[in-house]
Write a protein that holds these residues in place. Structure first.
Motif, mmCIF file in Angstrom:
data_model
loop_
_atom_site.group_PDB
_atom_site.id
_atom_site.type_symbol
_atom_site.label_atom_id
_atom_site.label_comp_id
_atom_site.label_asym_id
_atom_site.label_seq_id
_atom_site.Cartn_x
_atom_site.Cartn_y
_atom_site.Cartn_z
ATOM 1 N N LEU A 88 0.832 -1.198 0.000
ATOM 2 C CA LEU A 88 0.000 0.000 0.000
ATOM 3 C C LEU A 88 0.867 1.248 0.000
ATOM 4 O O LEU A 88 1.781 1.359 0.807
ATOM 5 C CB LEU A 88 -0.886 0.026 1.250
ATOM 6 N N LEU A 97 -3.595 10.839 6.325
ATOM 7 C CA LEU A 97 -2.987 9.813 5.481
ATOM 8 C C LEU A 97 -4.042 9.221 4.554
ATOM 9 O O LEU A 97 -5.051 8.685 5.018
ATOM 10 C CB LEU A 97 -2.382 8.727 6.363
ATOM 11 N N PHE A 99 -4.702 6.392 1.748
ATOM 12 C CA PHE A 99 -4.124 5.160 1.244
ATOM 13 C C PHE A 99 -4.485 4.924 -0.220
ATOM 14 O O PHE A 99 -5.550 5.326 -0.688
ATOM 15 C CB PHE A 99 -4.608 3.958 2.068
ATOM 16 N N GLY A 100 -3.572 4.249 -0.911
ATOM 17 C CA GLY A 100 -3.815 3.845 -2.278
ATOM 18 C C GLY A 100 -4.684 2.595 -2.332
ATOM 19 O O GLY A 100 -5.093 2.047 -1.303
ATOM 20 N N THR A 101 -4.950 2.149 -3.563
ATOM 21 C CA THR A 101 -5.867 1.038 -3.798
ATOM 22 C C THR A 101 -5.229 -0.324 -3.531
ATOM 23 O O THR A 101 -5.930 -1.311 -3.419
ATOM 24 C CB THR A 101 -6.364 1.086 -5.240
#
Lengths: 109, 115
Positions: A88, A97, A99-101
């Motif tokens: 991630l 923050l 988060f990406g996928t």
């Protein structure tokens, strides 16, 4: 809304191969982190990159922050079964923050 | 140093039931976070506490979700009533403070299945 897209979504490779995971956004981040999450566990921080163009190495893992601080990449050399997990990326926006996928990596012996 | 503790680790309930999750952060960490991680996705922040005050709850579905951190240490997250789409892993994290490029330490999560 800031969105961090990771590619590929899934990656299945043999032990010893090299791989690169990408993390892209249209937004600028003050810094970016990479985490690894193993099944049944929470994410564990691998690295934080701060400066555009910065490159950090952690044993066989190389992390790069894009010059414009909108993207990042993670390169693994000679992958091992122990590298298996969900990777991630996460970017900071005003102390929050995002988060990406995620990229799910499976390394077969 | 003990890490972030969460309980239960797994929970199965039927829709419209209530459920509560508990988190004990790392000792001395002022900031506590609850995240929701749906299968195949990255974690999404639900709520952030600084000591016993709420810093950010903009993505918390307040009609059914509630959270508290009364004494500024451990925290509970409640869902009432649960929906099928609440099936996810609920992660608790803590950090020394909530400003700047902080390091968040995550617990193992509570895996919730709503039937």
């Amino acid at each position: 809304t800031q969105l961090l897209e990771q590619s590929p979504q899934f990656l299945s490779i043999q032990e010893g191969e090299n791989l690169t995971v990408y993390c892209n956004s249209s937004s600028v981040f003050s810094s970016l982190q990479w985490y690894r999450q193993e099944p049944g566990e929470g994410p564990v921080l691998l690295v934080t990159v701060v400066t555009g163009g910065e490159v950090k190495k952690l044993k066989r893992l190389t992390f790069q922050f894009g010059d414009a601080r909108k993207d990042s990449s993670l390169h693994i050399t000679a992958a091992q079964p122990g590298d298996t997990g969900l990777y991630l990326c996460a970017g900071f926006v005003t102390d929050k923050l995002i988060f990406g996928t995620g990229t799910r990596l499976q390394v077969f012996p | 140093e003990a890490g972030v503790a969460q309980s239960p680790r797994y929970k199965i309930i039927e829709k419209r039931q209530s459920v509560a999750f508990w988190c004990n952060p790392i000792s001395g960490h002022a900031t506590l976070y609850w995240y929701q991680q749906i299968l195949g996705q990255g974690p999404k922040l639900l709520i952030q506490f600084q000591n016993n005050g709420v810093v950010d709850d903009s993505q918390l579905p307040k009609d059914r979700f509630s959270a508290e951190r009364l004494k500024g240490v451990d925290s509970t997250l409640k869902i009432q009533p649960a929906k099928l789409e609440d099936s996810a892993v609920y992660l608790c994290a803590s950090s020394l403070n909530g400003q700047g490029r902080i390091t968040q330490y995550f617990g193992p999560g509570t895996r919730l299945l709503v039937l």
